[in-house]
Enzyme design. Structure first.
Site, short mmCIF file in Angstrom:
data_model
loop_
_atom_site.label_atom_id
_atom_site.label_comp_id
_atom_site.label_asym_id
_atom_site.label_seq_id
_atom_site.Cartn_x
_atom_site.Cartn_y
_atom_site.Cartn_z
CD GLU A 25 4.41 3.58 4.03
OE1 GLU A 25 5.43 4.23 4.63
OE2 GLU A 25 4.38 2.31 4.09
CG ASP A 42 -2.11 -1.04 1.16
OD1 ASP A 42 -2.40 -1.44 -0.05
OD2 ASP A 42 -2.43 -1.58 2.39
#
Length: 313
Positions: A288, A80
């Site tokens: 993230e 991702d």
């Protein structure tokens, strides 16, 4: 999908595409390395393939921005985080210049792939790309950054980016679960005000997310009837602070079962959000670290990127 056979009179003219393939060699367990030959050989049936491996954080964004006008299709492979970098590159380019984007998931969880019905088996995913259609997908803007499927804060959101790559490679999804168990002892709440074009709510929350997905972390499921990935709206879920151990257990059960109409949640849909908190919050964007802030605006860019979605499973 990618129509490169064109009928001209009684003849079929084959138009070869220029394809940029960006991949992260360390995503997941590095399985992509052993599949490169299969990927390139099969993608080359559509046209000429140029391969660019990432070597440092941010490479994928640079590759997209610098090469958007030089290729007809961009295909990326990684987790991702890699996809987020590619998306950021797309959003830095004017919408009319953006080319279709394909995704070969090679990470640990791959929520985005799940939402679009993209196989997590690399070989099958490549076959799907060869038989796919354009799907215009909504993209989120978070301050000066972008996200594909989630911007979140609070309980468990730090797990995705605090889990080491080596642990992900060795243990897969188990690494996230172990890190999540460790975080249970550190759950904190935050006083937050959420402002949208239709409503304003305030509360004390242990978790909050703005998302465009059917699955979060491979664990939280959202009813597909409640989600449209191209309607210009996000789903917002804010989990209220439990008042006692019984409420905590009820909240956990409702979260895992996807019972979003629970009294323990605030659940609604909107295109734009302003999130104000008393203290700065750590945010995660697509797994993230997204920064620390006490005031952020989040916007939906409707049908911003044309992704390749399989015509069949």
């Amino acid at each position: 999908m990618i129509c490169y056979n064109i009928m001209y009179g009684k003849e079929i003219i084959v138009i070869m595409k220029k394809i940029l393939f960006i991949y992260n060699p360390v995503s997941g367990k590095g399985a992509i390395k052993s599949k490169l030959s299969y990927i390139v050989e099969n993608l080359s049936t559509m046209g000429v393939v140029t391969v660019m491996p990432t070597k440092a954080k941010g490479d994928a964004t640079i590759f997209v921005v610098e090469n958007m006008d030089n290729f007809d299709i961009i295909i990326c492979s990684g987790g991702d985080g890699t996809l987020n970098e590619v998306t950021t590159g797309y959003m830095k380019v004017e919408k009319e210049r953006r080319k279709p984007c394909g995704y070969i998931p090679a990470g640990t969880v791959n929520d985005f792939a799940t939402s679009l019905g993209i196989s997590k088996n690399i070989n099958k995913c490549v076959d799907q790309i060869l038989d796919s259609s354009i799907f215009p997908y909504d993209i989120g803007e978070f301050g000066d950054r972008y996200f594909n499927y989630i911007a979140g804060f609070g309980a468990f959101t730090e797990v995705a980016y605090s889990t080491s790559q080596s642990a992900k490679n060795m243990l897969g999804k188990t690494a996230y679960i172990l890190e999540g168990i460790k975080s249970l002892t550190k759950i904190k709440s935050a006083n937050v005000k959420i402002i949208t074009e239709n409503k304003t709510v305030e509360g004390n929350y242990i978790f909050g997310m703005i998302c465009n997905t059917f699955s979060v972390g491979g664990l939280l499921k959202i009813d597909r009837d409640d989600v449209s990935l191209d309607d210009g709206k996000f789903e917002a879920i804010f989990v209220k602070k439990p008042k006692n151990p019984i409420e905590f257990q009820e909240t956990l059960n409702d979260t895992l079962s996807g019972k979003l109409n629970s009294k323990h949640f605030e659940y609604f849909r909107s295109s734009n959000f302003k999130i104000i908190s008393e203290e700065p919050l750590n945010w995660t964007l697509d797994g993230e670290f997204g920064g620390k802030t006490d005031n952020v605006e989040i916007h939906n860019h409707e049908r911003a990127i044309e992704f390749l979605r399989p015509n069949k499973g």
